[in-house]
Design an enzyme around this catalytic site. Structure first.
Site, short mmCIF file in Angstrom:
data_model
loop_
_atom_site.label_atom_id
_atom_site.label_comp_id
_atom_site.label_asym_id
_atom_site.label_seq_id
_atom_site.Cartn_x
_atom_site.Cartn_y
_atom_site.Cartn_z
N GLU A 163 19.92 -23.68 6.61
CA GLU A 163 20.13 -24.06 8.00
C GLU A 163 21.59 -23.87 8.37
O GLU A 163 22.47 -24.14 7.57
CB GLU A 163 19.74 -25.53 8.20
CG GLU A 163 19.74 -25.99 9.62
CD GLU A 163 21.10 -26.32 10.18
OE1 GLU A 163 22.02 -26.58 9.39
OE2 GLU A 163 21.26 -26.30 11.41
N ILE B 238 10.77 -18.43 6.86
CA ILE B 238 10.95 -19.41 5.79
C ILE B 238 9.62 -19.79 5.13
O ILE B 238 9.59 -20.43 4.09
CB ILE B 238 11.71 -20.65 6.32
CG1 ILE B 238 13.03 -20.21 6.97
CG2 ILE B 238 11.98 -21.67 5.24
CD1 ILE B 238 13.96 -19.40 6.07
N CYS C 194 14.38 -22.62 9.44
CA CYS C 194 13.40 -23.41 8.69
C CYS C 194 12.01 -22.84 8.97
O CYS C 194 11.89 -21.83 9.68
CB CYS C 194 13.51 -24.89 9.07
SG CYS C 194 12.72 -26.01 7.88
N TRP D 240 10.26 -36.25 -2.82
CA TRP D 240 9.35 -36.66 -1.76
C TRP D 240 8.04 -37.25 -2.30
O TRP D 240 7.03 -37.29 -1.63
CB TRP D 240 9.11 -35.48 -0.80
CG TRP D 240 10.33 -35.15 0.02
CD1 TRP D 240 11.49 -35.88 0.11
CD2 TRP D 240 10.53 -34.00 0.85
NE1 TRP D 240 12.38 -35.26 0.95
CE2 TRP D 240 11.84 -34.10 1.43
CE3 TRP D 240 9.75 -32.88 1.18
CZ2 TRP D 240 12.36 -33.14 2.30
CZ3 TRP D 240 10.28 -31.93 2.06
CH2 TRP D 240 11.56 -32.06 2.60
N ASP E 290 11.30 -23.48 -2.52
CA ASP E 290 11.98 -24.31 -1.52
C ASP E 290 12.60 -25.56 -2.15
O ASP E 290 11.93 -26.27 -2.89
CB ASP E 290 10.97 -24.80 -0.47
CG ASP E 290 10.53 -23.67 0.46
OD1 ASP E 290 11.36 -22.82 0.81
OD2 ASP E 290 9.34 -23.68 0.85
N GLU F 282 1.23 -20.28 4.81
CA GLU F 282 0.94 -21.63 4.31
C GLU F 282 -0.15 -22.42 5.06
O GLU F 282 -0.06 -23.65 5.14
CB GLU F 282 2.25 -22.48 4.26
CG GLU F 282 3.38 -21.83 3.49
CD GLU F 282 4.69 -22.63 3.51
OE1 GLU F 282 4.65 -23.87 3.61
OE2 GLU F 282 5.76 -22.00 3.44
N SER G 108 6.24 -21.10 6.64
CA SER G 108 5.07 -21.53 7.42
C SER G 108 5.06 -20.88 8.80
O SER G 108 6.11 -20.57 9.36
CB SER G 108 5.06 -23.06 7.55
OG SER G 108 6.24 -23.52 8.15
N HIS H 61 15.30 -22.16 -0.38
CA HIS H 61 15.58 -22.53 1.01
C HIS H 61 16.01 -23.99 1.06
O HIS H 61 15.44 -24.83 0.38
CB HIS H 61 14.34 -22.31 1.89
CG HIS H 61 14.44 -22.99 3.20
ND1 HIS H 61 15.28 -22.55 4.19
CD2 HIS H 61 13.85 -24.12 3.68
CE1 HIS H 61 15.19 -23.38 5.22
NE2 HIS H 61 14.35 -24.33 4.94
N HIS I 125 13.78 -26.23 15.43
CA HIS I 125 13.39 -27.54 15.97
C HIS I 125 13.47 -27.56 17.49
O HIS I 125 13.09 -28.53 18.12
CB HIS I 125 14.26 -28.64 15.37
CG HIS I 125 13.94 -28.89 13.93
ND1 HIS I 125 14.53 -28.16 12.92
CD2 HIS I 125 13.06 -29.72 13.34
CE1 HIS I 125 14.03 -28.56 11.77
NE2 HIS I 125 13.14 -29.51 11.98
N1 GLN Z 1 8.34 -23.13 3.23
C1 GLN Z 1 8.37 -24.34 4.01
C2 GLN Z 1 7.96 -24.04 5.44
O1 GLN Z 1 8.20 -22.94 5.89
C3 GLN Z 1 9.76 -24.95 4.02
C4 GLN Z 1 9.82 -26.24 4.79
C5 GLN Z 1 11.11 -26.99 4.70
O2 GLN Z 1 12.15 -26.43 4.48
N2 GLN Z 1 11.09 -28.27 4.89
O3 GLN Z 1 7.43 -24.90 6.12
ZN ZN Z 2 13.84 -26.06 5.98
#
Ligand code: GLN
Ligand code: ZN
Length: 440
Positions: free
Chosen positions: A338, A104, A399, A234, A272, A157, A106, A314, A367
């Protein structure tokens, strides 16, 4: 609310009088009470400061941006070809296997990366040294992904403290803070940026990092942007314009970034939108308006892409079932989403509505520190294949991997790649008639 504006020593002195954190809001409250009780003369100083704040708003007007926005045509919000056509040319350019694997965005934000940033902030290392170290990190991340045999790579990232703050720091019309921390979830805190005026991109924000990452591999590297809705959601918004005005301006800035990524040789760009669902207002009557502008904002950001450029988006944990048609209207070529915690319940949404483009339902929960087995993942993918034709299915975690450590990442991603390979093999050895059955 962040606590105290006084701590902010780097804010523009013209901007500062227009802002109030928690302490300042309480001071304003008591000033208002005093003014009402004893007359305006008693609070003349505070009123003067507040007037200065209002004047700063005029400075934040950027006619170029406003003109560009009002000149935007409906055509500019549409990709130049429909998904079915784009998919063909993208397939030809990208040459990806069935069930392509990716992440995703990072990779672990290790303490070494955080220390590096701290050193840079303190002035112990200069910008060149900081950038060289980040490049080393990107090199490391690319090597790891090649060794894991992932199909679409990311740069990881490492240069971003936060996916919103990173962009806000570079966009005119935003200010960021030194100490404006607020709790985001659990023990995690963020410093939401503040929108203070019309938003405009000053220069490429990510293309350099993405181009560097792409130069290290023959596999496609995904460019990585935070979407307009999430950046706005945000941040602290302006209260003198409707939210969609800022969202569209941010979208235009991102549209230019997409073009720069294309120029830098990037063929896949992920935009994203994890905050897309959470932005839906609670009042039913307001929902349609939000969903309409939020979808438009995403399209303004993405629709300028060439048909050969594959646009991903995403989204994180949320109940998508109620907004699935709006997600489809965003017209991203691929959405990663997700779904593992809810054991692919997400897929129920596809029973009622067949999502027209490609989709990567997350195959493991990032997570959790527990590492999935290839078998777990094969089962989830088989469940997904009941709803989504295998030609349009992607394989990815649910994620970003920022909060995990490398050991967990490598084990989990190895299992994920292994699962995709197993399924490819079993599909390749399935008779053609049966394959068609599988695909429906
Ligand atoms: N591209 C972001 C990462 O990989 C996406 C983070 C997210 O979905 N909150 O951290
Ligand atoms: Zn995410």
């Amino acid at each position: 609310m962040p606590v105290d504006l006084e701590l902010e020593t780097q804010l523009d002195t013209k901007v500062k009088p227009g802002l109030a954190f928690a302490i300042q809001k309480l001071q304003e409250l008591s000033a208002l009470a005093l003014g009402l009780r004893e007359g305006e003369a008693q609070i003349a100083d505070q009123l003067a400061i507040s007037d200065q704040g209002l004047q700063a708003r005029e400075l934040a007007v950027r006619p170029v941006v406003q003109k560009r926005l009002s000149a935007l045509t409906a055509q500019a919000e549409q990709r130049s070809q429909p998904y079915a056509e784009r998919a063909k040319v993208q397939r030809a350019v990208l040459q990806l296997p069935l069930l392509p694997t990716t992440t995703i965005g990072s990779f672990p934000q290790t303490s070494a990366i955080r220390q590096l940033r701290a050193k840079f902030r303190k002035g112990d290392i200069d910008l060149t040294q900081y950038h060289q170290s980040l490049q080393k990190e990107i090199q490391f991340v690319i090597q790891k992904q090649e060794a894991l045999d992932l199909d679409v790579l990311v740069h990881g990232e490492p240069e971003r403290t936060d996916m919103v703050e990173y962009f806000a720091e570079q966009l005119a019309g935003f200010v960021t803070t030194q100490y404006g921390w607020v709790q985001s979830y659990g023990s995690r805190c963020v410093r939401p940026p503040i929108v203070i005026g019309d938003v405009e991109r000053q220069q490429p924000m990510t293309a350099g990092w993405s181009a560097f990452a792409q130069s290290l591999s023959n596999k496609p590297v995904k460019g990585m942007l935070t979407g307009p809705v999430t950046i706005l959601q945000w941040s602290y918004p302006r209260d003198d314009v409707a939210p969609e005005v800022s969202a569209f301006q941010i979208a235009l800035a991102l549209r230019d970034e997409v073009a720069d990524l294309e120029k830098a040789g990037i063929h896949i760009v992920q935009i994203d939108e994890p905050a897309f669902r959470e932005g839906v207002p609670l009042q039913k009557a307001a929902q349609a308006h939000y969903l309409h502008w939020a979808t438009r904002a995403f399209r303004i950001a993405s629709a300028g892409a060439k048909p050969t450029t594959q646009i991903h988006t995403h989204m994180c944990y949320s109940d998508f079932n109620s907004i699935i048609e709006h997600i489809a209207a965003m017209d991203a070529d691929v959405i990663t989403i997700e779904s593992t915690r809810a054991k692919m319940q997400l897929l129920a949404a596809f029973e009622a509505f067949s999502y027209p483009n490609e989709i990567g339902p997350g195959v493991y929960d990032i997570h959790s520190p527990s590492v999935p087995t290839a078998d777990d993942i094969v089962k989830l993918l088989q469940a997904a294949m009941k709803y989504i034709p295998v030609e349009r299915l992607w394989v990815n975690p649910d994620c970003g991997l920022k909060t995990r450590n490398w050991e967990e990442c490598e084990l989990a991603l190895a299992a994920m790649v292994n699962a995709a390979k197993q399924l490819r093999q079993s599909i390749a050895s399935t008779p053609v008639g049966k394959q068609a059955e599988l695909a429906h």
